[in-house]
Every structure is written in structure tokens, then in C-alpha cells.
Enzyme design. Structure first.
Site, PDB file in Angstrom:
ATOM      1  N   HIS A  59       0.837  -1.202   0.000  1.00 48.59           N
ATOM      2  CA  HIS A  59       0.000   0.000   0.000  1.00 48.59           C
ATOM      3  C   HIS A  59       0.874   1.255   0.000  1.00 48.59           C
ATOM      4  O   HIS A  59       0.707   2.149  -0.842  1.00 48.59           O
ATOM      5  CB  HIS A  59      -0.924  -0.029   1.225  1.00 48.59           C
ATOM      6  CG  HIS A  59      -1.841   1.141   1.311  1.00 48.59           C
ATOM      7  ND1 HIS A  59      -3.143   1.089   0.880  1.00 48.59           N
ATOM      8  CD2 HIS A  59      -1.654   2.405   1.775  1.00 48.59           C
ATOM      9  CE1 HIS A  59      -3.712   2.261   1.071  1.00 48.59           C
ATOM     10  NE2 HIS A  59      -2.827   3.075   1.627  1.00 48.59           N
ATOM     11  N   GLU A  60       1.812   1.324   0.933  1.00 49.19           N
ATOM     12  CA  GLU A  60       2.682   2.506   1.027  1.00 49.19           C
ATOM     13  C   GLU A  60       3.590   2.622  -0.186  1.00 49.19           C
ATOM     14  O   GLU A  60       3.876   3.730  -0.656  1.00 49.19           O
ATOM     15  CB  GLU A  60       3.494   2.477   2.322  1.00 49.19           C
ATOM     16  CG  GLU A  60       2.659   2.563   3.585  1.00 49.19           C
ATOM     17  CD  GLU A  60       1.716   3.756   3.637  1.00 49.19           C
ATOM     18  OE1 GLU A  60       2.034   4.819   3.041  1.00 49.19           O
ATOM     19  OE2 GLU A  60       0.656   3.632   4.263  1.00 49.19           O
ATOM     20  N   HIS A  63       1.804   4.461  -2.972  1.00 44.55           N
ATOM     21  CA  HIS A  63       1.872   5.927  -2.866  1.00 44.55           C
ATOM     22  C   HIS A  63       3.232   6.424  -3.367  1.00 44.55           C
ATOM     23  O   HIS A  63       3.318   7.377  -4.133  1.00 44.55           O
ATOM     24  CB  HIS A  63       1.710   6.380  -1.410  1.00 44.55           C
ATOM     25  CG  HIS A  63       0.378   6.126  -0.818  1.00 44.55           C
ATOM     26  ND1 HIS A  63      -0.793   6.600  -1.352  1.00 44.55           N
ATOM     27  CD2 HIS A  63       0.028   5.437   0.304  1.00 44.55           C
ATOM     28  CE1 HIS A  63      -1.808   6.228  -0.596  1.00 44.55           C
ATOM     29  NE2 HIS A  63      -1.332   5.523   0.418  1.00 44.55           N
TER      30      HIS A  63
END
Length: 132
Positions: A59-60, A63
Site C-alpha cells: 500500500h505505502e 503511494h
């Protein structure tokens, strides 16, 4: 940062240096202090399973990768998958410029970057999570 934020960071850096019996406050003390003031305390009681850690990491990374390739995105400073603060299992920290007016391109790139974590989960896992 406001003056109060800077004062909090300086005080926190001094406390971190004192806890480690250092004779002076060093750069790494300030880095830890900034992380603590901005992102919150590390939640050592939030033990994630290996699968949860993997989801948070992807997820990170979503980004971060979006930010890397988008022309009008803010520069990435740090990515962490250490649980901190209220509900955050990880975070991506950026260096936003001091601007007050955002162009459509800048806003679109910021929105794309914000959704990058969800897209990464869609690409790598059978379902997406709430993100927190």
C-alpha cells in the site's frame, strides 16, 4: 511547520538525545523527533501478522511509486510501515512546497498519489483493505 511545531520537535529531539545519554543533540535525534511529532508515537502493541505487514508495505509503496513518476507530485521524503498514531499502519511523508495556489495538474497528481496505495492493493491482492 509553525513555531510551536518547531519548538515541539526541538524539545523532543533533546529528550531523545537525553534518553540515549548523548552529550549533544544530533541530526538523527531531530529526524526521530520530526517523525514522532508528525506521525505520532510508534505503536509497539499493534502487532501485525506477516500478511498484514505485506499489505501495508505494498500500500505505502503504491503511494511512493506514484509520487516518483508523477511530474507534479510533491517530492517523497520517507516511507514507513511502522504503525504510528491513531490508526495509521504506515505512511508516506512528502516535502510539499510553500505554495498557495494549486494548478489542475498538481491537484490531479496529488489525488493520483493518494489513491496509489489502493491501486497497488488491487493489483497485488484479491481484495483491497480500508487502508487503516
Amino acid at each position: 511547520m509553525s513555531g510551536a511545531d518547531i519548538a515541539n520537535v526541538c524539545n523532543e529531539a533533546a529528550l531523545i538525545a537525553a534518553r540515549h545519554n548523548e552529550e549533544s543533540v544530533k541530526l538523527h535525534d531531530f529526524e526521530q523527533a520530526i517523525e514522532r511529532v508528525i506521525a505520532g508515537l510508534e505503536k509497539k502493541n499493534k502487532l501485525l501478522s506477516p500478511e498484514e505487514k505485506k499489505v501495508v508495505a505494498y500500500h505505502e509503496a503504491g503511494h511512493a511509486i506514484c509520487g516518483w513518476y508523477l511530474e507534479h507530485a510533491d517530492p517523497l521524503l520517507k516511507v514507513s510501515i511502522v504503525p504510528r498514531g491513531q490508526g495509521a499502519l504506515g505512511y508516506a511523508q512528502y516535502l510539499p512546497p510553500d505554495i498557495f495556489l494549486y494548478t489542475t495538474k498538481k491537484l490531479m497528481d496529488r489525488m493520483t498519489m493518494a489513491l496509489g496505495g489502493r491501486v497497488s492493493e488491487e493489483l497485488h491482492f484479491s481484495s483491497v483493505t480500508s487502508g487503516f
